[in-house]
Design a protein around this motif. Structure first.
Motif, PDB file in Angstrom:
ATOM      1  N   ALA A  38       0.930  -1.186  -0.256  1.00  0.00           N
ATOM      2  CA  ALA A  38      -0.070   0.017   0.197  1.00  0.00           C
ATOM      3  C   ALA A  38       0.907   1.209  -0.127  1.00  0.00           C
ATOM      4  O   ALA A  38       1.796   0.927   0.334  1.00  0.00           O
ATOM      5  CB  ALA A  38      -0.881   0.404   1.202  1.00  0.00           C
ATOM      6  N   VAL A  39       0.171   2.670  -0.758  1.00  0.00           N
ATOM      7  CA  VAL A  39       1.045   3.521  -0.614  1.00  0.00           C
ATOM      8  C   VAL A  39       0.021   4.238  -0.189  1.00  0.00           C
ATOM      9  O   VAL A  39      -1.201   4.430  -0.153  1.00  0.00           O
ATOM     10  CB  VAL A  39       0.998   4.321  -1.418  1.00  0.00           C
ATOM     11  CG1 VAL A  39       1.430   5.502  -1.721  1.00  0.00           C
ATOM     12  CG2 VAL A  39       2.122   3.237  -2.543  1.00  0.00           C
ATOM     13  N   VAL A  40       0.500   5.032   1.157  1.00  0.00           N
ATOM     14  CA  VAL A  40      -0.780   5.685   1.699  1.00  0.00           C
ATOM     15  C   VAL A  40      -0.081   7.781   1.665  1.00  0.00           C
ATOM     16  O   VAL A  40       0.850   7.737   1.534  1.00  0.00           O
ATOM     17  CB  VAL A  40      -0.481   5.560   3.789  1.00  0.00           C
ATOM     18  CG1 VAL A  40      -0.947   6.867   4.276  1.00  0.00           C
ATOM     19  CG2 VAL A  40      -1.296   4.364   3.669  1.00  0.00           C
ATOM     20  N   VAL A  41      -1.211   8.305   1.439  1.00  0.00           N
ATOM     21  CA  VAL A  41      -0.881   9.387   0.952  1.00  0.00           C
ATOM     22  C   VAL A  41      -1.808  10.281   2.021  1.00  0.00           C
ATOM     23  O   VAL A  41      -3.183  10.020   2.275  1.00  0.00           O
ATOM     24  CB  VAL A  41      -1.348  10.266  -0.287  1.00  0.00           C
ATOM     25  CG1 VAL A  41      -0.890  11.630  -0.384  1.00  0.00           C
ATOM     26  CG2 VAL A  41       0.236   9.540  -1.648  1.00  0.00           C
ATOM     27  N   THR A  42      -0.939  11.541   2.505  1.00  0.00           N
ATOM     28  CA  THR A  42      -1.817  12.583   3.849  1.00  0.00           C
ATOM     29  C   THR A  42      -2.422  13.587   3.080  1.00  0.00           C
ATOM     30  O   THR A  42      -3.885  13.989   3.752  1.00  0.00           O
ATOM     31  CB  THR A  42      -0.542  12.767   5.117  1.00  0.00           C
ATOM     32  OG1 THR A  42      -0.064  14.152   4.312  1.00  0.00           O
ATOM     33  CG2 THR A  42       0.066  11.248   5.566  1.00  0.00           C
ATOM     34  N   HIS A  43      -1.909  13.863   2.070  1.00  0.00           N
ATOM     35  CA  HIS A  43      -2.217  15.259   1.786  1.00  0.00           C
ATOM     36  C   HIS A  43      -1.922  15.380   0.134  1.00  0.00           C
ATOM     37  O   HIS A  43      -0.289  14.495  -0.117  1.00  0.00           O
ATOM     38  CB  HIS A  43      -2.611  16.697   2.081  1.00  0.00           C
ATOM     39  CG  HIS A  43      -0.853  16.818   2.262  1.00  0.00           C
ATOM     40  ND1 HIS A  43      -0.731  16.613   3.220  1.00  0.00           N
ATOM     41  CD2 HIS A  43      -0.902  18.002   2.132  1.00  0.00           C
ATOM     42  CE1 HIS A  43       0.851  17.376   3.503  1.00  0.00           C
ATOM     43  NE2 HIS A  43       0.461  18.209   2.447  1.00  0.00           N
ATOM     44  N   ARG A  55       3.248   6.491  -9.867  1.00  0.00           N
ATOM     45  CA  ARG A  55       3.718   4.994 -11.032  1.00  0.00           C
ATOM     46  C   ARG A  55       4.808   4.215 -11.077  1.00  0.00           C
ATOM     47  O   ARG A  55       4.756   2.991 -11.744  1.00  0.00           O
ATOM     48  CB  ARG A  55       3.520   6.467 -12.163  1.00  0.00           C
ATOM     49  CG  ARG A  55       2.696   6.421 -12.829  1.00  0.00           C
ATOM     50  CD  ARG A  55       2.949   7.713 -14.077  1.00  0.00           C
ATOM     51  NE  ARG A  55       1.488   9.295 -14.318  1.00  0.00           N
ATOM     52  CZ  ARG A  55       2.153   9.589 -14.847  1.00  0.00           C
ATOM     53  NH1 ARG A  55       2.845  10.649 -14.358  1.00  0.00           N
ATOM     54  NH2 ARG A  55       1.078  10.518 -15.439  1.00  0.00           N
ATOM     55  N   ARG A  56       5.293   5.130 -10.630  1.00  0.00           N
ATOM     56  CA  ARG A  56       6.753   4.171 -10.240  1.00  0.00           C
ATOM     57  C   ARG A  56       6.298   3.399  -9.240  1.00  0.00           C
ATOM     58  O   ARG A  56       7.079   2.564  -9.677  1.00  0.00           O
ATOM     59  CB  ARG A  56       8.138   4.952  -9.965  1.00  0.00           C
ATOM     60  CG  ARG A  56       9.126   4.617  -9.408  1.00  0.00           C
ATOM     61  CD  ARG A  56      10.627   5.563  -9.385  1.00  0.00           C
ATOM     62  NE  ARG A  56      10.473   5.866 -10.398  1.00  0.00           N
ATOM     63  CZ  ARG A  56      10.343   7.449  -9.982  1.00  0.00           C
ATOM     64  NH1 ARG A  56       9.638   7.796  -8.957  1.00  0.00           N
ATOM     65  NH2 ARG A  56      10.861   8.306 -11.260  1.00  0.00           N
ATOM     66  N   ILE A  57       5.817   3.345  -8.087  1.00  0.00           N
ATOM     67  CA  ILE A  57       6.103   2.610  -7.520  1.00  0.00           C
ATOM     68  C   ILE A  57       4.932   1.098  -7.663  1.00  0.00           C
ATOM     69  O   ILE A  57       4.838   0.258  -7.319  1.00  0.00           O
ATOM     70  CB  ILE A  57       4.699   2.721  -6.040  1.00  0.00           C
ATOM     71  CG1 ILE A  57       6.212   4.123  -5.116  1.00  0.00           C
ATOM     72  CG2 ILE A  57       5.052   1.904  -4.723  1.00  0.00           C
ATOM     73  CD1 ILE A  57       5.883   4.942  -4.286  1.00  0.00           C
ATOM     74  N   LEU A  58       3.725   2.387  -8.282  1.00  0.00           N
ATOM     75  CA  LEU A  58       2.398   0.924  -9.272  1.00  0.00           C
ATOM     76  C   LEU A  58       3.496   0.289  -9.707  1.00  0.00           C
ATOM     77  O   LEU A  58       2.743  -1.193 -10.201  1.00  0.00           O
ATOM     78  CB  LEU A  58       1.220   1.744  -9.518  1.00  0.00           C
ATOM     79  CG  LEU A  58       0.575   2.625  -8.219  1.00  0.00           C
ATOM     80  CD1 LEU A  58      -0.445   2.781  -8.263  1.00  0.00           C
ATOM     81  CD2 LEU A  58       0.131   1.375  -6.762  1.00  0.00           C
ATOM     82  N   ASP A  59       4.313   0.634 -10.758  1.00  0.00           N
ATOM     83  CA  ASP A  59       4.623  -0.196 -11.951  1.00  0.00           C
ATOM     84  C   ASP A  59       5.132  -1.330 -11.508  1.00  0.00           C
ATOM     85  O   ASP A  59       5.384  -2.479 -12.046  1.00  0.00           O
ATOM     86  CB  ASP A  59       5.394   0.849 -12.763  1.00  0.00           C
ATOM     87  CG  ASP A  59       4.923   1.545 -13.193  1.00  0.00           C
ATOM     88  OD1 ASP A  59       3.783   1.336 -13.974  1.00  0.00           O
ATOM     89  OD2 ASP A  59       5.584   2.465 -14.667  1.00  0.00           O
ATOM     90  N   ALA A  60       6.487  -1.014 -10.231  1.00  0.00           N
ATOM     91  CA  ALA A  60       6.973  -2.036  -9.531  1.00  0.00           C
ATOM     92  C   ALA A  60       6.035  -2.710  -8.937  1.00  0.00           C
ATOM     93  O   ALA A  60       6.791  -3.937  -8.253  1.00  0.00           O
ATOM     94  CB  ALA A  60       8.599  -1.306  -8.584  1.00  0.00           C
ATOM     95  N   ALA A  64      -0.278  -3.517  -5.302  1.00  0.00           N
ATOM     96  CA  ALA A  64      -0.237  -2.432  -3.620  1.00  0.00           C
ATOM     97  C   ALA A  64      -1.834  -1.168  -4.613  1.00  0.00           C
ATOM     98  O   ALA A  64      -2.062  -1.338  -5.688  1.00  0.00           O
ATOM     99  CB  ALA A  64       0.538  -1.726  -4.144  1.00  0.00           C
ATOM    100  N   VAL A  65      -2.809  -0.786  -3.002  1.00  0.00           N
ATOM    101  CA  VAL A  65      -3.482   0.271  -3.501  1.00  0.00           C
ATOM    102  C   VAL A  65      -3.327   1.470  -2.291  1.00  0.00           C
ATOM    103  O   VAL A  65      -2.181   1.462  -2.225  1.00  0.00           O
ATOM    104  CB  VAL A  65      -4.367  -0.820  -2.452  1.00  0.00           C
ATOM    105  CG1 VAL A  65      -4.766  -2.179  -2.529  1.00  0.00           C
ATOM    106  CG2 VAL A  65      -3.577  -0.403  -0.964  1.00  0.00           C
ATOM    107  N   VAL A  66      -3.523   2.753  -3.330  1.00  0.00           N
ATOM    108  CA  VAL A  66      -3.272   3.621  -3.023  1.00  0.00           C
ATOM    109  C   VAL A  66      -4.676   4.040  -1.611  1.00  0.00           C
ATOM    110  O   VAL A  66      -5.618   4.053  -2.504  1.00  0.00           O
ATOM    111  CB  VAL A  66      -3.205   4.674  -4.248  1.00  0.00           C
ATOM    112  CG1 VAL A  66      -2.910   6.175  -3.717  1.00  0.00           C
ATOM    113  CG2 VAL A  66      -2.056   4.252  -5.412  1.00  0.00           C
ATOM    114  N   ILE A  67      -4.164   4.924  -1.229  1.00  0.00           N
ATOM    115  CA  ILE A  67      -5.209   5.425   0.393  1.00  0.00           C
ATOM    116  C   ILE A  67      -4.997   6.192   1.005  1.00  0.00           C
ATOM    117  O   ILE A  67      -3.390   7.296   0.995  1.00  0.00           O
ATOM    118  CB  ILE A  67      -4.791   4.170   1.598  1.00  0.00           C
ATOM    119  CG1 ILE A  67      -5.141   2.829   0.546  1.00  0.00           C
ATOM    120  CG2 ILE A  67      -6.234   4.495   2.183  1.00  0.00           C
ATOM    121  CD1 ILE A  67      -4.799   2.177   1.913  1.00  0.00           C
ATOM    122  N   GLY A  84       0.585   1.464 -17.548  1.00  0.00           N
ATOM    123  CA  GLY A  84      -0.458   1.355 -16.761  1.00  0.00           C
ATOM    124  C   GLY A  84      -1.254   1.327 -14.915  1.00  0.00           C
ATOM    125  O   GLY A  84      -1.516   0.178 -14.375  1.00  0.00           O
ATOM    126  N   ALA A  85      -0.058   1.977 -14.884  1.00  0.00           N
ATOM    127  CA  ALA A  85      -0.185   2.225 -13.604  1.00  0.00           C
ATOM    128  C   ALA A  85      -1.665   2.840 -13.120  1.00  0.00           C
ATOM    129  O   ALA A  85      -2.322   2.814 -11.682  1.00  0.00           O
ATOM    130  CB  ALA A  85       1.011   4.036 -12.468  1.00  0.00           C
TER     131      ALA A  85
END
Length: 221
Positions: A38-43, A55-60, A64-67, A84-85
């Motif tokens: 997972a990738v958590v983004v506060t803002h 994109r870089r994280i999701l491609d690798a 993973a989910v983004v929250i 395809g990110a």
């Protein structure tokens, strides 16, 4: 559980073989890691997230989910590429706000706060939701949110356009962590960082301890 501090606001939390990335923005080196669940983004501010980093994280890490809060979903809605990110409609964000909970792999996530701290009356206030990881590590994003549960370890912002040192000290005293480490330092000179970290230490040490991590260094908690 291990936390690795990267530059500025970004942290990588590791539990076993699983990783959680928090706030990969444009003041941080390219985040090239595997095992991310997972990738958590506060803002939505770019020092906390950019489409390129996501994109870089999701491609690798295609699973993973983004929250993040609603503002992050809007900011990343058009963040798609040929890799395809996010597909034609951009990166899909699982929207959360204060009181939300998610479990992703070995990470139990609870969310606290709704708004970014005031920068100036002329600057719009955006959504900001801090994350508590496994009931132990709290990353507040750009806010002075005090969770309604005990915080063992605090990633404490020390430099920002919205931050006043006296308020930062009061915030840390209100949270009362057992352990803290400074983050959000890219806006400070070396001299300023040392001064702000010294004041942070004064606020933490009556009840806990401070660890100063250089970018790339890790802490086991």
């Amino acid at each position: 559980m291990e936390v690795t501090k990267l530059e500025h606001a970004c942290q990588i939390v590791t539990e076993g073989s699983a990783r959680l990335v928090i706030d990969p923005g444009n003041f941080t080196r390219p985040v090239d890691v595997t095992g991310v669940v997972a990738v958590v983004v506060t803002h939505e501010h770019p020092d906390h997230v950019t489409p390129e980093q996501v994109r870089r994280i999701l491609d690798a890490n295609p699973g993973a989910v983004v929250i993040g809060p609603a503002g992050v979903a809007r900011a990343l809605a058009g963040a798609s590429d040929a890799g395809g990110a996010g597909g034609a409609d951009g990166v899909v964000v699982d929207v959360v706000t204060a009181g939300g909970r998610r479990t992703v792999g070995p990470f139990d996530l609870s969310f606290h706060g709704t708004r970014h701290n005031l920068i100036h009356s002329s600057v719009p206030i955006v959504d900001n939701t801090g994350v508590l990881v496994n009931g132990r590590l709290f990353h507040p994003g750009d806010s002075y949110t005090v969770p309604d549960v005990p915080v063992e370890v605090l990633a404490a912002p020390v430099g920002a356009p919205w931050l006043k040192v006296s308020e930062m000290m009061d915030y840390v005293l209100a949270v009362g962590p057992r352990l803290a480490y400074p983050v959000h330092e890219a806006t400070l000179s070396d001299v300023g960082y040392g001064m702000h970290t010294g004041r942070l230490r004064e606020a933490v040490e009556p009840s806990g301890s401070l660890v100063v991590l250089r970018p790339g260094e890790s802490l086991t908690i």
